[in-house]
Every structure is written in structure tokens, then in C-alpha cells.
Design a protein around this motif. Sequence first.
Motif, PDB file in Angstrom:
ATOM      1  N   ALA A   3     -42.343  11.300 -47.885  1.00 31.49           N
ATOM      2  CA  ALA A   3     -41.358  11.907 -47.989  1.00 31.49           C
ATOM      3  C   ALA A   3     -41.621  12.949 -47.519  1.00 31.49           C
ATOM      4  CB  ALA A   3     -41.892  12.511 -49.642  1.00 31.49           C
ATOM      5  N   ASP A   4     -40.305  13.479 -46.404  1.00 30.26           N
ATOM      6  CA  ASP A   4     -40.812  14.939 -45.770  1.00 30.26           C
ATOM      7  C   ASP A   4     -41.315  15.768 -45.914  1.00 30.26           C
ATOM      8  OD1 ASP A   4     -39.007  12.985 -43.738  1.00 30.26           O
ATOM      9  OD2 ASP A   4     -37.512  13.225 -45.002  1.00 30.26           O
ATOM     10  N   TRP A   5     -40.796  15.789 -47.489  1.00 27.86           N
ATOM     11  CA  TRP A   5     -41.022  17.219 -48.069  1.00 27.86           C
ATOM     12  C   TRP A   5     -42.291  16.618 -49.479  1.00 27.86           C
ATOM     13  CZ3 TRP A   5     -36.801  18.201 -46.836  1.00 27.86           C
ATOM     14  CH2 TRP A   5     -36.493  18.963 -45.270  1.00 27.86           C
ATOM     15  N   ILE A   6     -42.907  17.033 -49.664  1.00 31.64           N
ATOM     16  CA  ILE A   6     -44.226  17.046 -50.697  1.00 31.64           C
ATOM     17  C   ILE A   6     -44.680  18.228 -51.850  1.00 31.64           C
ATOM     18  CG2 ILE A   6     -46.600  15.499 -51.897  1.00 31.64           C
ATOM     19  CD1 ILE A   6     -45.862  13.900 -49.250  1.00 31.64           C
ATOM     20  N   GLY A   7     -44.704  17.971 -52.891  1.00 31.68           N
ATOM     21  CA  GLY A   7     -44.613  19.093 -53.735  1.00 31.68           C
ATOM     22  C   GLY A   7     -46.185  19.049 -54.094  1.00 31.68           C
ATOM     23  N   PHE A   8     -46.515  18.015 -54.173  1.00 32.28           N
ATOM     24  CA  PHE A   8     -48.581  17.830 -54.913  1.00 32.28           C
ATOM     25  C   PHE A   8     -48.432  16.447 -54.762  1.00 32.28           C
ATOM     26  CE2 PHE A   8     -46.650  21.112 -57.343  1.00 32.28           C
ATOM     27  CZ  PHE A   8     -46.980  22.592 -56.796  1.00 32.28           C
ATOM     28  N   GLU A   9     -49.533  16.682 -53.784  1.00 32.20           N
ATOM     29  CA  GLU A   9     -50.654  15.233 -53.824  1.00 32.20           C
ATOM     30  C   GLU A   9     -51.624  15.110 -55.154  1.00 32.20           C
ATOM     31  OE1 GLU A   9     -53.532  14.052 -50.763  1.00 32.20           O
ATOM     32  OE2 GLU A   9     -51.572  13.729 -49.128  1.00 32.20           O
ATOM     33  N   ILE A  10     -51.213  14.075 -55.941  1.00 32.59           N
ATOM     34  CA  ILE A  10     -52.008  13.441 -57.486  1.00 32.59           C
ATOM     35  C   ILE A  10     -53.256  12.227 -56.879  1.00 32.59           C
ATOM     36  CG2 ILE A  10     -50.690  15.049 -58.539  1.00 32.59           C
ATOM     37  CD1 ILE A  10     -49.588  12.140 -59.655  1.00 32.59           C
ATOM     38  N   PRO A  11     -53.998  12.519 -57.941  1.00 33.65           N
ATOM     39  CA  PRO A  11     -54.356  10.936 -57.914  1.00 33.65           C
ATOM     40  C   PRO A  11     -53.928  10.064 -58.630  1.00 33.65           C
ATOM     41  CG  PRO A  11     -56.000  12.945 -59.269  1.00 33.65           C
ATOM     42  CD  PRO A  11     -54.275  13.468 -58.675  1.00 33.65           C
ATOM     43  N   ASP A  12     -54.511   9.226 -59.151  1.00 30.99           N
ATOM     44  CA  ASP A  12     -53.971   7.797 -59.082  1.00 30.99           C
ATOM     45  C   ASP A  12     -54.323   7.828 -60.870  1.00 30.99           C
ATOM     46  OD1 ASP A  12     -52.748   5.524 -60.409  1.00 30.99           O
ATOM     47  OD2 ASP A  12     -54.778   4.309 -59.253  1.00 30.99           O
ATOM     48  N   GLU A  13     -53.429   8.488 -61.389  1.00 27.82           N
ATOM     49  CA  GLU A  13     -53.104   9.368 -62.931  1.00 27.82           C
ATOM     50  C   GLU A  13     -51.540   9.178 -63.185  1.00 27.82           C
ATOM     51  OE1 GLU A  13     -55.568   9.796 -64.890  1.00 27.82           O
ATOM     52  OE2 GLU A  13     -57.578  11.121 -63.347  1.00 27.82           O
ATOM     53  N   PHE A  14     -51.384   8.478 -64.057  1.00 26.72           N
ATOM     54  CA  PHE A  14     -50.095   8.217 -65.086  1.00 26.72           C
ATOM     55  C   PHE A  14     -49.432   9.721 -65.618  1.00 26.72           C
ATOM     56  CE2 PHE A  14     -46.764   7.026 -67.775  1.00 26.72           C
ATOM     57  CZ  PHE A  14     -46.244   6.459 -66.075  1.00 26.72           C
ATOM     58  N   VAL A  15     -48.827  10.079 -64.665  1.00 24.33           N
ATOM     59  CA  VAL A  15     -48.276  11.547 -65.657  1.00 24.33           C
ATOM     60  C   VAL A  15     -46.870  11.512 -66.555  1.00 24.33           C
ATOM     61  CG1 VAL A  15     -49.879  13.025 -63.333  1.00 24.33           C
ATOM     62  CG2 VAL A  15     -47.394  12.188 -63.166  1.00 24.33           C
ATOM     63  N   VAL A  16     -47.206  12.559 -66.786  1.00 26.26           N
ATOM     64  CA  VAL A  16     -45.279  13.234 -67.543  1.00 26.26           C
ATOM     65  C   VAL A  16     -45.318  14.445 -67.513  1.00 26.26           C
ATOM     66  CG1 VAL A  16     -45.780  11.446 -69.122  1.00 26.26           C
ATOM     67  CG2 VAL A  16     -46.702  13.608 -69.625  1.00 26.26           C
ATOM     68  N   GLY A  17     -43.910  14.928 -67.936  1.00 23.11           N
ATOM     69  CA  GLY A  17     -43.338  15.835 -67.890  1.00 23.11           C
ATOM     70  C   GLY A  17     -42.327  16.704 -67.160  1.00 23.11           C
ATOM     71  N   TYR A  18     -41.479  17.459 -66.875  1.00 21.76           N
ATOM     72  CA  TYR A  18     -40.373  18.216 -65.969  1.00 21.76           C
ATOM     73  C   TYR A  18     -40.196  17.041 -65.605  1.00 21.76           C
ATOM     74  CZ  TYR A  18     -40.108  21.187 -61.984  1.00 21.76           C
ATOM     75  OH  TYR A  18     -39.025  21.806 -61.289  1.00 21.76           O
ATOM     76  N   GLY A  19     -39.443  16.309 -66.131  1.00 25.64           N
ATOM     77  CA  GLY A  19     -38.444  15.371 -66.302  1.00 25.64           C
ATOM     78  C   GLY A  19     -39.211  13.769 -65.869  1.00 25.64           C
TER      79      GLY A  19
END
Length: 179
Positions: free
Chosen positions: A143-159
Amino acid sequence: MTKRPYVVDEMISAKTIAARIEDLSREIATEFSDTDKLVVVGLLRGSFVFIADIVRELDLAVEVDFLEASSYGDTMESSREVRILKDLRGAIEGRDVLVVEDIVDTGHTLTHVIKLLQSRNPARLKTIALLDKPTRREVDIRADWIGFEIPDEFVVGYGIDFAQRNRNLPYIGKVRFTD
Ligand code: IMP
């Protein structure tokens, strides 16, 4: 659908997300400062909170539209085959477009959506993703802009959901099974 019990461990706080969105919105406003035609396209359903926060930080005239692509369903596995479940309401030919995605994981969804929207000849097409899991990538896309890079985890929340749950958490958390 899984019935395994799990808890959610906070990973990115609501405050940290808000601060990052302020920075990203400034960059986006600079990029699109020359346009009076910005269409902000949210990919349903995971981006609905993110797009709401982004557009309210943008001091630009924007239109909002939504596109729904098939995703994980109720599983934790990417489907790879992307289908459009709900198309845009408006035409984007000659328009400046910002696509707002929740997570870029394997990259199939964003790649498919970009191809589809490019075929409609927008004047400019940019992308923003709240989260990026670069280690999961199967197609070469960023993506042209990225909020946060995260590791390979399954995430939830904030939509973002797990089997339609936890979208309403104000923070991003990771799923931890407790059985
Ligand atoms: P991709 O096509 O594999 O890049 O998948 C993108 C979509 O998969 C995202 O828009 C999400 O809907 C979903 N997804 C990817 N990772 C997660 C996760 O950690 N939690 C919930 N949904 C996810």
C-alpha cells in the motif's frame, strides 16, 4: 465457525492508532491537495472504523464509497480467490481515488481491487492500509501508506473481526486461544 475459547491481548492502543492517523492524514492531504475530486473507497467490512477516522481528519472535499470483496469468511485462512460482493455506487473514471484497506495479508485482495479499479481509468489511484503483515505476502504488493507493520498474528478490533466478532474494540488486539 470456531467455538474455541479465546481472549484478545491489546497490541496497538486506541491512542496510538489516533496519533498515527493524524500523521497519515497530513500526508494524504498533501498528496491530494491539488484535487477537488477525491473519492475515498472503503473496503468492507474491516475498514469501516478506519475510513471514518481518516475522512474526519482530512480537510479536503471527499466523497465516500464502499466496495466489498470476499475475504476469510469465518475462518482464519485467506481465500486467495477474490470476488466482488458489492461494487461501488459511483463511477471513478477521471477521479482521484484513495482505497482504504484494513489489513494487507497475502495481498490478493488489494491486488485484485487495484486491478479492477485501474480498469475504470481513474486519474490517480492510491492505497492505504491500517495494518501490513509483510511476512504473509504471496503477491508483490504494498500500500502507498501503511499505519503499522505487524507480525504474523491474527488480529481483531477497530473494525476488524474474527468470525464477525470484536469489530467494536477500540484498539487492535491479537487473538490468543485459551484451550
Ligand atoms: P489478503 O487478501 O490475504 O491480503 O487478505 C486481506 C483481508 O483478509 C483483510 O482485508 C481482512 O479482511 C482479512 N484478514 C487478514 N488478516 C486478518 C487478521 O489478522 N484478522 C482478521 N482479518 C484478517
